[in-house]
Motif scaffolding. Structure first.
Motif, PDB file in Angstrom:
ATOM      1  N   ASP A 166       9.788  21.587 -47.463  1.00 52.20           N
ATOM      2  CA  ASP A 166      10.556  20.631 -46.665  1.00 52.20           C
ATOM      3  C   ASP A 166       9.926  20.338 -45.314  1.00 52.20           C
ATOM      4  OD1 ASP A 166      11.022  23.133 -45.596  1.00 52.20           O
ATOM      5  OD2 ASP A 166      13.151  22.772 -45.191  1.00 52.20           O
ATOM      6  N   GLN A 167       8.722  20.864 -45.082  1.00 45.82           N
ATOM      7  CA  GLN A 167       8.073  20.671 -43.789  1.00 45.82           C
ATOM      8  C   GLN A 167       6.695  19.996 -43.881  1.00 45.82           C
ATOM      9  OE1 GLN A 167       9.445  21.392 -40.732  1.00 45.82           O
ATOM     10  NE2 GLN A 167      11.292  21.808 -41.921  1.00 45.82           N
ATOM     11  N   TYR A 168       6.013  20.115 -45.017  1.00 48.53           N
ATOM     12  CA  TYR A 168       4.641  19.638 -45.134  1.00 48.53           C
ATOM     13  C   TYR A 168       4.410  18.909 -46.457  1.00 48.53           C
ATOM     14  CZ  TYR A 168       3.927  22.956 -41.317  1.00 48.53           C
ATOM     15  OH  TYR A 168       4.021  23.643 -40.130  1.00 48.53           O
ATOM     16  N   SER A 169       3.369  18.091 -46.454  1.00 50.70           N
ATOM     17  CA  SER A 169       2.943  17.421 -47.677  1.00 50.70           C
ATOM     18  C   SER A 169       1.429  17.567 -47.801  1.00 50.70           C
ATOM     19  CB  SER A 169       3.329  15.937 -47.651  1.00 50.70           C
ATOM     20  OG  SER A 169       3.135  15.345 -48.924  1.00 50.70           O
ATOM     21  N   LEU A 170       0.874  17.127 -48.917  1.00 46.31           N
ATOM     22  CA  LEU A 170      -0.558  17.223 -49.152  1.00 46.31           C
ATOM     23  C   LEU A 170      -1.302  16.179 -48.316  1.00 46.31           C
ATOM     24  CD1 LEU A 170      -0.608  17.686 -53.031  1.00 46.31           C
ATOM     25  CD2 LEU A 170      -0.456  19.439 -51.259  1.00 46.31           C
ATOM     26  N   TYR A 171      -2.435  16.575 -47.789  1.00 49.40           N
ATOM     27  CA  TYR A 171      -3.182  15.747 -46.838  1.00 49.40           C
ATOM     28  C   TYR A 171      -4.500  15.266 -47.435  1.00 49.40           C
ATOM     29  CZ  TYR A 171      -5.904  14.704 -42.583  1.00 49.40           C
ATOM     30  OH  TYR A 171      -6.679  14.117 -41.616  1.00 49.40           O
ATOM     31  N   HIS A 172      -4.825  14.023 -47.139  1.00 47.55           N
ATOM     32  CA  HIS A 172      -6.129  13.456 -47.472  1.00 47.55           C
ATOM     33  C   HIS A 172      -6.431  12.424 -46.391  1.00 47.55           C
ATOM     34  CE1 HIS A 172      -9.301  11.182 -49.443  1.00 47.55           C
ATOM     35  NE2 HIS A 172      -9.425  12.152 -50.320  1.00 47.55           N
ATOM     36  N   PHE A 173      -7.497  12.643 -45.635  1.00 51.43           N
ATOM     37  CA  PHE A 173      -7.757  11.843 -44.438  1.00 51.43           C
ATOM     38  C   PHE A 173      -7.883  10.356 -44.735  1.00 51.43           C
ATOM     39  CE2 PHE A 173     -10.919  10.382 -41.131  1.00 51.43           C
ATOM     40  CZ  PHE A 173     -10.000  10.340 -40.093  1.00 51.43           C
ATOM     41  N   ASP A 174      -8.709   9.983 -45.699  1.00 51.49           N
ATOM     42  CA  ASP A 174      -8.927   8.561 -45.982  1.00 51.49           C
ATOM     43  C   ASP A 174      -7.650   7.890 -46.472  1.00 51.49           C
ATOM     44  OD1 ASP A 174     -11.567   8.739 -45.225  1.00 51.49           O
ATOM     45  OD2 ASP A 174     -12.317   9.042 -47.257  1.00 51.49           O
ATOM     46  N   ARG A 175      -6.892   8.591 -47.302  1.00 51.33           N
ATOM     47  CA  ARG A 175      -5.650   7.999 -47.804  1.00 51.33           C
ATOM     48  C   ARG A 175      -4.598   7.918 -46.705  1.00 51.33           C
ATOM     49  NH1 ARG A 175      -6.352  11.494 -53.244  1.00 51.33           N
ATOM     50  NH2 ARG A 175      -7.825  10.105 -54.269  1.00 51.33           N
TER      51      ARG A 175
END
Length: 225
Positions: free
Chosen positions: A148-157
């Protein structure tokens, strides 16, 4: 971010949830559930615990694909320095500290462990620990530990998402703290859309997918925008 463009993005996501592609990313919710059920830093065998925590019945693409094997290397670190790696994860998951400092330290510690690993295995062909991937696998640890605090990260997206939402100030380098704030803002808008939330939850299979509050739909939005 422009309110009109946010609404357009949410409408695009609802269209996605009504299409045949709506199950495309469900594997991430399965892995999130598996992590929640297995993660325990008090385990007597930390390497085995970590191995069980990152699992999936469909795909390993989150941690194992061509030229990308962060899980395998982290298992080497667990076996080599279990107490130190435990402290690394404790620091990463300490919500009393700023997130940008935590993710930066985690990657730095991985660099140190890789150096030690190569000293102990001079004939090894390993040259990476794969956690210097722009915080992708580190964000996975955070998103699976605190759904409930974070999601998956991808810089370009992430940049593509910001552009679609009409953001004029584009990040030139990684800004994980900003990413986390944007994710929570978008999740707040999603939660207010009852139709969207209902369509999202309808695809989740009880007993297989994580059922609690999860910010992973924002990652899905980044994927399809």
């Amino acid at each position: 971010m422009q309110l009109k463009k946010i609404q357009e993005a949410l409408d695009q996501f609802k269209t996605h949830l009504g299409s045949e592609a709506k199950e495309e990313h469900l594997y991430i919710y399965e892995s999130q559930k598996i992590f929640q059920e297995n993660w325990n830093l008090e385990s007597s065998d930390l390497a085995s615990m970590y191995n069980r925590s990152l699992n999936n019945t469909q795909t390993r693409r989150l941690w194992n694909r061509e030229h990308y094997e962060p899980k395998r290397m982290m298992l080497e670190f667990w076996r080599m320095q279990p107490d130190f790696v435990k402290q690394m994860f404790q620091d990463l998951f300490d919500e009393n500290k700023k997130v940008d400092g935590r993710v930066g330290r985690f990657v730095f510690y991985c660099d140190e462990l890789l150096t030690e690993f190569l000293e102990k295995h001079p004939r090894s062909r390993e040259g990476k620990h794969f956690h210097q991937d722009g915080y992708q696998i580190v964000s996975l640890y955070l998103a699976f530990r605190y759904p409930d605090q974070y999601s998956l990260y991808h810089f370009d997206r992430f940049k593509r998402l910001l552009a679609a939402l009409g953001t004029p100030d584009m990040p030139a380098t990684h800004d994980f703290e900003r990413f986390c704030k944007v994710v929570k803002t978008l999740w707040g808008f999603m939660q207010k859309d009852e139709e969207l939330i209902a369509a999202h939850r309808e695809r989740l299979e009880e007993g297989k997918h994580y059922q609690g509050e999860s910010l992973l739909p924002v990652y899905e939005l980044m994927q399809i925008i």
